[in-house]
Design a protein around this motif. Structure first.
Motif, PDB file in Angstrom:
ATOM      1  N   GLY A 203      26.441  12.289  10.651  1.00 45.53           N
ATOM      2  CA  GLY A 203      27.836  11.965  10.901  1.00 45.53           C
ATOM      3  C   GLY A 203      28.733  13.163  10.660  1.00 45.53           C
ATOM      4  O   GLY A 203      28.259  14.291  10.604  1.00 45.53           O
ATOM      5  N   PRO A 204      30.061  12.969  10.520  1.00 46.91           N
ATOM      6  CA  PRO A 204      30.679  11.643  10.549  1.00 46.91           C
ATOM      7  C   PRO A 204      30.875  11.105  11.965  1.00 46.91           C
ATOM      8  O   PRO A 204      30.798  11.838  12.940  1.00 46.91           O
ATOM      9  CB  PRO A 204      32.035  11.904   9.880  1.00 46.91           C
ATOM     10  N   VAL A 205      31.141   9.796  12.022  1.00 44.79           N
ATOM     11  CA  VAL A 205      31.482   9.138  13.280  1.00 44.79           C
ATOM     12  C   VAL A 205      32.994   8.951  13.312  1.00 44.79           C
ATOM     13  O   VAL A 205      33.570   8.386  12.383  1.00 44.79           O
ATOM     14  CB  VAL A 205      30.774   7.770  13.399  1.00 44.79           C
ATOM     15  N   ASP A 206      33.642   9.444  14.377  1.00 47.30           N
ATOM     16  CA  ASP A 206      35.087   9.298  14.532  1.00 47.30           C
ATOM     17  C   ASP A 206      35.385   8.207  15.551  1.00 47.30           C
ATOM     18  O   ASP A 206      34.784   8.174  16.631  1.00 47.30           O
ATOM     19  CB  ASP A 206      35.724  10.606  14.997  1.00 47.30           C
ATOM     20  N   VAL A 228      17.413  -6.643   8.617  1.00 46.83           N
ATOM     21  CA  VAL A 228      18.266  -5.482   8.841  1.00 46.83           C
ATOM     22  C   VAL A 228      19.539  -5.730   8.041  1.00 46.83           C
ATOM     23  O   VAL A 228      20.226  -6.735   8.262  1.00 46.83           O
ATOM     24  CB  VAL A 228      18.597  -5.272  10.332  1.00 46.83           C
ATOM     25  N   ILE A 229      19.836  -4.839   7.096  1.00 45.19           N
ATOM     26  CA  ILE A 229      20.989  -5.027   6.217  1.00 45.19           C
ATOM     27  C   ILE A 229      21.941  -3.853   6.378  1.00 45.19           C
ATOM     28  O   ILE A 229      21.564  -2.701   6.178  1.00 45.19           O
ATOM     29  CB  ILE A 229      20.576  -5.139   4.737  1.00 45.19           C
ATOM     30  N   TRP A 230      23.190  -4.162   6.750  1.00 45.62           N
ATOM     31  CA  TRP A 230      24.236  -3.146   6.847  1.00 45.62           C
ATOM     32  C   TRP A 230      25.214  -3.346   5.699  1.00 45.62           C
ATOM     33  O   TRP A 230      25.646  -4.470   5.414  1.00 45.62           O
ATOM     34  CB  TRP A 230      24.983  -3.252   8.172  1.00 45.62           C
ATOM     35  N   SER A 231      25.569  -2.245   5.030  1.00 47.57           N
ATOM     36  CA  SER A 231      26.493  -2.296   3.894  1.00 47.57           C
ATOM     37  C   SER A 231      27.583  -1.243   4.055  1.00 47.57           C
ATOM     38  O   SER A 231      27.424  -0.268   4.804  1.00 47.57           O
ATOM     39  CB  SER A 231      25.745  -2.074   2.572  1.00 47.57           C
ATOM     40  N   PHE A 232      28.667  -1.429   3.313  1.00 49.52           N
ATOM     41  CA  PHE A 232      29.812  -0.525   3.369  1.00 49.52           C
ATOM     42  C   PHE A 232      30.200  -0.117   1.961  1.00 49.52           C
ATOM     43  O   PHE A 232      30.274  -0.947   1.045  1.00 49.52           O
ATOM     44  CB  PHE A 232      30.994  -1.215   4.049  1.00 49.52           C
ATOM     45  N   ASN A 233      30.450   1.173   1.768  1.00 51.34           N
ATOM     46  CA  ASN A 233      30.881   1.690   0.482  1.00 51.34           C
ATOM     47  C   ASN A 233      32.222   2.392   0.679  1.00 51.34           C
ATOM     48  O   ASN A 233      32.300   3.444   1.311  1.00 51.34           O
ATOM     49  CB  ASN A 233      29.851   2.669  -0.079  1.00 51.34           C
ATOM     50  N   SER A 234      33.272   1.764   0.138  1.00 53.85           N
ATOM     51  CA  SER A 234      34.621   2.320   0.289  1.00 53.85           C
ATOM     52  C   SER A 234      34.901   3.432  -0.702  1.00 53.85           C
ATOM     53  O   SER A 234      35.942   4.070  -0.638  1.00 53.85           O
ATOM     54  CB  SER A 234      35.662   1.216   0.104  1.00 53.85           C
ATOM     55  N   SER A 278      37.386   2.853   7.135  1.00 54.27           N
ATOM     56  CA  SER A 278      36.928   4.214   6.862  1.00 54.27           C
ATOM     57  C   SER A 278      36.085   4.228   5.594  1.00 54.27           C
ATOM     58  O   SER A 278      36.465   3.633   4.578  1.00 54.27           O
ATOM     59  CB  SER A 278      38.123   5.161   6.693  1.00 54.27           C
ATOM     60  N   GLY A 279      34.926   4.910   5.647  1.00 54.93           N
ATOM     61  CA  GLY A 279      34.062   4.986   4.472  1.00 54.93           C
ATOM     62  C   GLY A 279      32.617   5.197   4.867  1.00 54.93           C
ATOM     63  O   GLY A 279      32.301   5.563   6.012  1.00 54.93           O
ATOM     64  N   ASP A 280      31.713   4.951   3.909  1.00 53.42           N
ATOM     65  CA  ASP A 280      30.280   5.172   4.106  1.00 53.42           C
ATOM     66  C   ASP A 280      29.588   3.875   4.510  1.00 53.42           C
ATOM     67  O   ASP A 280      29.792   2.822   3.889  1.00 53.42           O
ATOM     68  CB  ASP A 280      29.647   5.709   2.823  1.00 53.42           C
ATOM     69  N   TYR A 281      28.741   3.973   5.525  1.00 59.22           N
ATOM     70  CA  TYR A 281      27.965   2.830   6.020  1.00 59.22           C
ATOM     71  C   TYR A 281      26.481   3.139   5.852  1.00 59.22           C
ATOM     72  O   TYR A 281      26.027   4.260   6.149  1.00 59.22           O
ATOM     73  CB  TYR A 281      28.293   2.548   7.483  1.00 59.22           C
ATOM     74  N   SER A 282      25.728   2.147   5.387  1.00 62.82           N
ATOM     75  CA  SER A 282      24.295   2.324   5.196  1.00 62.82           C
ATOM     76  C   SER A 282      23.541   1.167   5.823  1.00 62.82           C
ATOM     77  O   SER A 282      24.052   0.051   5.917  1.00 62.82           O
ATOM     78  CB  SER A 282      23.954   2.418   3.704  1.00 62.82           C
ATOM     79  N   VAL A 283      22.309   1.444   6.253  1.00 60.14           N
ATOM     80  CA  VAL A 283      21.459   0.424   6.847  1.00 60.14           C
ATOM     81  C   VAL A 283      20.092   0.488   6.181  1.00 60.14           C
ATOM     82  O   VAL A 283      19.594   1.568   5.845  1.00 60.14           O
ATOM     83  CB  VAL A 283      21.325   0.613   8.378  1.00 60.14           C
ATOM     84  N   SER A 284      19.504  -0.681   5.957  1.00 62.45           N
ATOM     85  CA  SER A 284      18.130  -0.802   5.480  1.00 62.45           C
ATOM     86  C   SER A 284      17.388  -1.705   6.447  1.00 62.45           C
ATOM     87  O   SER A 284      17.824  -2.841   6.700  1.00 62.45           O
ATOM     88  CB  SER A 284      18.087  -1.391   4.067  1.00 62.45           C
ATOM     89  N   VAL A 285      16.280  -1.191   6.987  1.00 59.53           N
ATOM     90  CA  VAL A 285      15.457  -1.966   7.917  1.00 59.53           C
ATOM     91  C   VAL A 285      14.117  -2.224   7.240  1.00 59.53           C
ATOM     92  O   VAL A 285      13.405  -1.278   6.872  1.00 59.53           O
ATOM     93  CB  VAL A 285      15.258  -1.231   9.250  1.00 59.53           C
ATOM     94  N   GLU A 296      22.226   6.403   6.368  1.00 60.15           N
ATOM     95  CA  GLU A 296      23.633   6.333   5.965  1.00 60.15           C
ATOM     96  C   GLU A 296      24.454   7.299   6.807  1.00 60.15           C
ATOM     97  O   GLU A 296      23.970   8.367   7.204  1.00 60.15           O
ATOM     98  CB  GLU A 296      23.780   6.674   4.482  1.00 60.15           C
ATOM     99  N   THR A 297      25.702   6.913   7.088  1.00 59.42           N
ATOM    100  CA  THR A 297      26.627   7.780   7.807  1.00 59.42           C
ATOM    101  C   THR A 297      28.039   7.469   7.363  1.00 59.42           C
ATOM    102  O   THR A 297      28.279   6.503   6.626  1.00 59.42           O
ATOM    103  CB  THR A 297      26.489   7.607   9.336  1.00 59.42           C
ATOM    104  N   LYS A 298      28.978   8.285   7.793  1.00 62.20           N
ATOM    105  CA  LYS A 298      30.381   8.114   7.411  1.00 62.20           C
ATOM    106  C   LYS A 298      31.213   7.810   8.647  1.00 62.20           C
ATOM    107  O   LYS A 298      31.007   8.400   9.712  1.00 62.20           O
ATOM    108  CB  LYS A 298      30.917   9.376   6.732  1.00 62.20           C
ATOM    109  N   LEU A 299      32.167   6.874   8.505  1.00 64.79           N
ATOM    110  CA  LEU A 299      33.092   6.528   9.585  1.00 64.79           C
ATOM    111  C   LEU A 299      34.489   6.999   9.207  1.00 64.79           C
ATOM    112  O   LEU A 299      34.972   6.744   8.109  1.00 64.79           O
ATOM    113  CB  LEU A 299      33.111   5.016   9.828  1.00 64.79           C
ATOM    114  N   ARG A 300      35.135   7.692  10.154  1.00 60.85           N
ATOM    115  CA  ARG A 300      36.534   8.077   9.995  1.00 60.85           C
ATOM    116  C   ARG A 300      37.348   7.356  11.062  1.00 60.85           C
ATOM    117  O   ARG A 300      37.172   7.604  12.253  1.00 60.85           O
ATOM    118  CB  ARG A 300      36.695   9.590  10.126  1.00 60.85           C
TER     119      ARG A 300
END
Length: 692
Positions: A203-206, A228-234, A278-285, A296-300
């Motif tokens: 990332g980051p992803v804009d 498949v679990i998606w999470s967000f860390n602010s 906006s923040g960090d996104y993570s995935v567990s498969v 994990e990646t970051k979204l702006r």
């Protein structure tokens, strides 16, 4: 018990809370085993211990032993057995990257309801509770505050950002409402760099505020996933977004209607975006064969993104039942990892199609209706349905520039049809009356236009007005004249894609009947009541004209109007035939004629008849007009003045209509000799006959 102490008998029993059941009795002579335990129990004759298995759920309960000896009599003991369901975690170890997020996903069925979920960590020296979840709430141990979240449906634990000390064994105990305890254990290895952590591109992803973004994974699940679990860390807390299992999806409250998960690639589509996203996104498969993979990646989230130019500015309009292509503006030479097209109707976000090098995955509702050009990345959709109206977005995942996005709006238009013109008057339209012509049609985003033959009909805000609605347009003609819209009238309805023209409509105007001749004047003579009514009406109109005249005079004071009135050599209105004759003589002066004309053109009136009556009342009173010649031959300049004043106020008026209305006013002036009326009417008919 002391293994050196001889015994007479050993008796093991079981109680489920209601009944006491002997399991096994051991003596020197024999071993007696109760039905239900045969082949499942054995007793150590040295220490009297009981071995039971394989265990069943019904083995939960109280177990007691009675030891009978020759020297000490009977000794007893009791204990409780809890049969735990094991293996609620997939086989480990789980590898994750330092500073990232990991999810320990359980293998339990979502239908189970839990009284308590306890996650613990076993370091090398002690067992540490991580988090305990009950129906009353969550209790998080120090050191894990803001770093953990538990899915209350599946019991899975999400932990992060990871620290080196997090490496070790993790166990879970899950107590169901049925009293069954399920357990599991796995190992976590926190690594500084994890070569297998390639689920998400760098990332980051804009993305743009209010738009849609897709976090595309870089895997193709060749086997069904467990979760498949998606999470967000602010930055302050870790929030579970969505958990997808074979049984369905569990979406957090704040993300309802905003997320969708691709069950082939595990990618997440999120929108409409908010600032707080906006923040960090993570995935567990989690898969059965490969365990847990993470990314994990970051979204702006940006208010405006200069690179957001993958699609041209919308909206895109297309016709119901036809096909539309969303053409992109990207460089066809740029290599890509994935192309993701999505749709939002304002409430739900739906994946349309995902294109990778390995496969093309089409959503259920779009099977057989979409295709993607792998060179231009454009999407073709059709045949179109009404429900296809909404927002369309594209996410292009590249190895070099990360994720690019674009969005546009599609409006599915109903074809233009059923175009027709109708009049509010069924019979022929009377002269000087008002008529409304309504053009209606079916279709979307319609715009209407009117033509008289080939000439456009333009509203002047006075005699011709237009009223527009979504599905119709109404043309209103006030004070209909013989010259109005003599050619066929057409109405055209159009939108950006289609246009339809109506059938011709002809405006039929009925003329007023010719005045009666002297031979039948007695038959057409109105009775006394009619004459009285006409006289009173004229008196009202006379007073009205005086008021209007005064108001017009007052309103002109600011721009020289008062000077115009004061400059007139004869005060209006004329009150006698002598004053009318004096006005006739003074009108020889062209400058004076123009001065009076400018003043009278301000009197106004919406119809020809109304305008003529008002103008004549401004020129002279009924007493003065009672001696005025009906054919106007004696005072040509006064007649010309009135006609020009009316036509200056109503540019569409023609001489014949104005002259007829002048005659109508003079006919009804109180005190006029009826024989003169008949003679004047005959003269007017002769004049019209000569013109024809």
């Amino acid at each position: 018990m002391d293994p050196k102490q001889p015994y007479i008998a050993i008796v093991w029993s079981f109680s489920d809370g209601t009944d006491l059941i002997p399991i096994v009795t051991v003596t020197d002579v024999a071993v007696t085993v109760t039905d239900g335990y045969k082949g499942r129990v054995s007793v150590n004759r040295t220490n009297g211990s009981l071995t039971l298995g394989p265990l069943e759920a019904k083995d939960n309960g109280d177990y007691s032993i009675s030891l009978m000896t020759a020297t000490e009599g009977i000794k007893t003991g009791e204990t409780k057995l809890r049969v735990l369901e094991c293996c609620v975690l997939p086989e480990g170890p789980v590898d994750a990257v330092l500073g990232k997020t990991v999810t320990f996903h359980t293998l339990v069925e979502p239908k189970d309801e839990f009284i308590a979920i306890i996650w613990s960590f076993n370091g090398r020296t002690e067992l540490i509770p991580v988090v305990t979840v009950t129906q009353a709430g969550e209790k998080v141990a120090e050191g894990y505050q803001g770093r953990v979240s538990v899915n209350r449906i599946t019991g899975s634990l999400t932990l992060g950002p990871l620290e080196e000390k997090d490496s070790g064994n993790y166990s879970v105990n899950m107590v169901t409402t049925a009293g069954v305890t399920k357990t599991g254990e796995t190992k976590l290895r926190v690594q500084e760099c994890y070569a297998g952590q390639d689920l998400l591109p760098e990332g980051p992803v804009d993305a743009v505020l209010g738009k849609i973004v897709t976090f595309q994974t870089q895997i193709d699940l060749k086997e069904p996933f467990i979760a498949v679990i998606w999470s967000f860390n602010s930055g302050t807390e870790l929030v579970n977004i969505v958990t997808a299992t074979s049984a369905g999806e569990r979406v957090a409250d704040d993300y309802q209607g905003r997320v969708s998960v691709n069950r082939i690639t595990g990618s997440l589509t999120l929108g409409a975006l908010e600032e707080k996203d906006s923040g960090d996104y993570s995935v567990s498969v989690v898969t059965a064969s490969e365990g847990t993979k993470t990314g994990e990646t970051k979204l702006r989230v940006l208010e405006y993104y200069a690179g957001q130019d993958l699609l041209p500015e919308g909206p895109v309009d297309a016709v119901l039942g036809k096909t539309v292509t969303f053409q992109t503006l990207m460089d066809p030479k740029e290599p890509y990892i994935a192309i993701v097209w999505s749709f939002s109707d304002g409430t739900d976000l739906t994946s349309i199609v995902t294109v990778t090098e390995a496969a093309v995955t089409v959503g259920d509702d779009y099977q057989g209706r979409v295709s993607v050009n792998r060179i231009t990345r454009s999407l073709t959709l059709g045949p179109l349905e009404e429900k296809d109206s909404g927002d369309y977005s594209i996410s292009l995942v590249t190895a070099k520039e990360g994720t690019k996005t674009g969005e546009t709006k599609l409006r599915v238009l109903e074809p233009v049809s059923n175009l027709v013109i109708k009049s509010n008057v069924t019979e022929a339209i009377k002269l000087n009356s008002t008529v409304a012509l309504t053009c209606s049609a079916k279709g979307s985003f319609l715009k209407f236009s009117w033509t008289n033959g080939t000439a456009p009909i333009v509203a002047d805000g006075k005699r011709l007005t237009l009223s527009e609605k979504a599905m119709s347009s109404t043309l209103i003609i006030t004070g209909v004249l013989r010259s109005d819209l003599v050619s066929p009238i057409y109405c055209t309805a159009a939108n950006k894609l289609e246009m339809e023209k109506s059938a011709p409509f002809n405006l039929s105007v009925s003329f007023l009947p010719c005045p009666a001749s002297s031979s039948d004047s007695q038959q057409s003579r109105p009775d006394d009541f009619q004459m009285m009514t006409l006289q009173k009406l004229n008196t009202i109109l006379d007073n009205q004209q005086k008021i209007i005249h005064m108001l017009n005079s007052t309103s002109l004071q600011g721009d020289g109007g008062q000077q115009v009135l004061e400059g007139l050599r004869l005060r209006l209105p004329c009150t006698s035939e002598e004053q009318l004759q004096k006005l006739e003589d003074q009108l020889r002066d062209k400058a004076y004629f123009k001065q009076v004309l400018n003043f009278l053109s301000l009197v106004g009136g919406q119809t020809v008849s109304d305008n003529v009556r008002r103008t004549m009342m401004a020129v002279a009173t009924n007493q003065a007009w009672s001696a005025f010649s009906l054919d106007g031959q004696r005072k040509k300049r006064v007649s010309t003045l009135i006609k020009r004043a009316v036509k200056a106020s109503l540019p569409g008026a023609v001489d014949e209509d104005v002259e007829m209305q002048i005659m109508e006013v003079l006919k009804n002036v109180p005190g006029r000799d009826r024989r003169e009326v008949s003679a004047g009417a005959a003269a007017q008919r002769r004049k019209q006959s000569r013109k024809l």
